[in-house]
Enzyme design. Sequence first.
Site, PDB file in Angstrom:
ATOM      1  CE  LYS A 171      -1.472   2.747   2.932  1.00 46.74           C
ATOM      2  NZ  LYS A 171      -1.141   3.976   2.169  1.00 46.74           N
ATOM      3  N   GLY A 223       7.254   5.023   8.032  1.00 48.03           N
ATOM      4  CA  GLY A 223       6.453   6.242   8.095  1.00 48.03           C
ATOM      5  C   GLY A 223       6.657   6.936   9.427  1.00 48.03           C
ATOM      6  CB  SER A 224       4.701   9.571  11.040  1.00 45.79           C
ATOM      7  OG  SER A 224       3.451   8.923  11.101  1.00 45.79           O
ATOM      8  CB  THR A 225       7.141   8.250  15.645  1.00 49.47           C
ATOM      9  OG1 THR A 225       8.502   8.125  15.176  1.00 49.47           O
ATOM     10  CG2 THR A 225       7.051   7.663  17.039  1.00 49.47           C
ATOM     11  CB  ALA A 227       1.381   6.153  11.164  1.00 51.90           C
ATOM     12  N   GLY A 228       3.232   4.643  13.308  1.00 48.09           N
ATOM     13  CA  GLY A 228       3.927   3.423  13.735  1.00 48.09           C
ATOM     14  C   GLY A 228       3.405   2.918  15.074  1.00 48.09           C
ATOM     15  CD  GLU A 245      13.519   0.472   9.255  1.00 47.73           C
ATOM     16  OE1 GLU A 245      14.011   1.371   9.973  1.00 47.73           O
ATOM     17  OE2 GLU A 245      14.084  -0.609   9.037  1.00 47.73           O
ATOM     18  CB  CYS A 279      13.674   8.644   8.330  1.00 48.35           C
ATOM     19  SG  CYS A 279      14.545   7.460   7.285  1.00 48.35           S
ATOM     20  CD  GLU A 377      10.934  12.729  11.375  1.00 47.84           C
ATOM     21  OE1 GLU A 377       9.769  12.337  11.492  1.00 47.84           O
ATOM     22  OE2 GLU A 377      11.836  12.033  10.876  1.00 47.84           O
TER      23      GLU A 377
END
Length: 474
Positions: A171, A223-225, A227-228, A245, A279, A377
Amino acid sequence: MSTASIFIDGEFRSASKSTPVIEAATEQQLGLGSAATESEVDAAVAAARSALIGWQRTPATERAAILRRFADALQQRGPDTHTLCSRENGMPIRLSKGANGLYPALLLRYYADLVDRGADEETRPAAIGHTIVRREPVGVVAAITPWNYPQALAAMKIAPALAAGCTMVLKAAPETALDALVFAEAARAAGLPAGVLNVLAGGPQAGAHLVSHPGVDKVAFTGSTAAGRAIAETCGRLLRPVTLELGGKSAAIILDDANLEATVKGLRSASFVNNGQTCHLSSRILAPRSRYDEVVDAVAALADGLVVGDPLQKSTDIGPLVSKRQQQRVLEYIEVGRSEAKLVAGGAVPADQPQGWFVAPTVFADVDNSARIAQEEIFGPVLTVIPYGSDQEAIDIANDSEFGLGGTVWSQDVERATEIARAVHTGTIGVNEYQLDVNAPFGGVKASGLGRELGPEGLAAYQVLKSIYRVGPA
Ligand code: NAD
């Protein structure tokens, strides 16, 4: 293009919903990307599930041969792909050529060679008899990727997963929906069996549906922390393996003996690559108090000297950010920075770039490491220069971060710099440069993620171990 495409079970289909993909430099529509619905995600997972047994039983040498053809087909399309990616996300073309045009093929060949060479079973002596230890593919993989290095980050998942014998639903991010379909075209051209790789684009809702889908065995996310964390919660509840990651706020530690000219040359890439949308960037510059003013002047001069403009021009160092939203976010951080520190370069949209989502390379000096611009970030071309006293203080500041993904140490004494690199709590760190190595694990600690990609470890992330205990001699 009147409808967006998705790729399921070896066929291109018209997506039921679509969303425009906008060119970052011109703000014009480039095409339509899919906005995958839950039923399209279901269909893609079903295709990956039914292809799984056939693909995992395909001998590794045969899988490797198909992946090499896949690599050839991607490389053939490389020039078109890397141009398309630059138009989608504003990446300077010089960088895109390698990251989007060449790297995916290199990764496919690397993992093809790895599974070609390595046995997936070994026999070990046991107290009674012996044990066969097998590496089996983990199963159906849900791969979710961001827009910043769309081809490279997808290939970092596709190559090891398919080499291991897994099947996949990729995706892609909506901002880079178009280039994701190049994987589909190349997979078809290479004769990858239908259903082994399925490709669609969509937003967080499609991603969340995929992550929690009962037909998925493993999730690989970049992706972003934020969403992670959401994905990790779902995977925790489901006890589903996950590789994450995530974000970073890495430190460039400039030691007091550094050759400043060479250091600043290195920081062009280590701190500004891809318009600051990377990143692992060394976005906190740690400068020794004894040379602080000199470092600030050199970093500000670097920022002022970068060529900002059309990402398709070879001379461009800094292109536009990916979207208006991203530009707004970076400009907001610059406003925060004005109240926290001293602006010494940039700080605005360049006057000669009224169109496209540009932000001038920006540097703040006299930054305290507790400031928001040093802790959060920003994901744009914004650096902070932070003073330190002793080497130990530099290490402490570097480690005083929620994140731990990248970093650099700059010195004329490589061994001294390496000792400092050992003390920084991070997943990767460079001495006098920063360059990912296909043969070495890449990933973060703390809020930068879980697990590793690249190297043999990147293959192991798509394998599960099985021990078969047997009596008698081997
Ligand atoms: P993002 O997290 O918003 O989106 C990334 C992808 O995840 C997109 O495909 C998005 O649609 C999807 N997504 C978002 N929320 C989701 C959810 N709840 N469930 C499932 N899928 C979801 O990130 P972004 O802003 O597009 O990308 C920038 C971020 O990515 C930065 O924080 C950057 O540091 C990070 N990044 C990390 C690495 C790394 O290797 N560590 C590499 C590149 C980018």
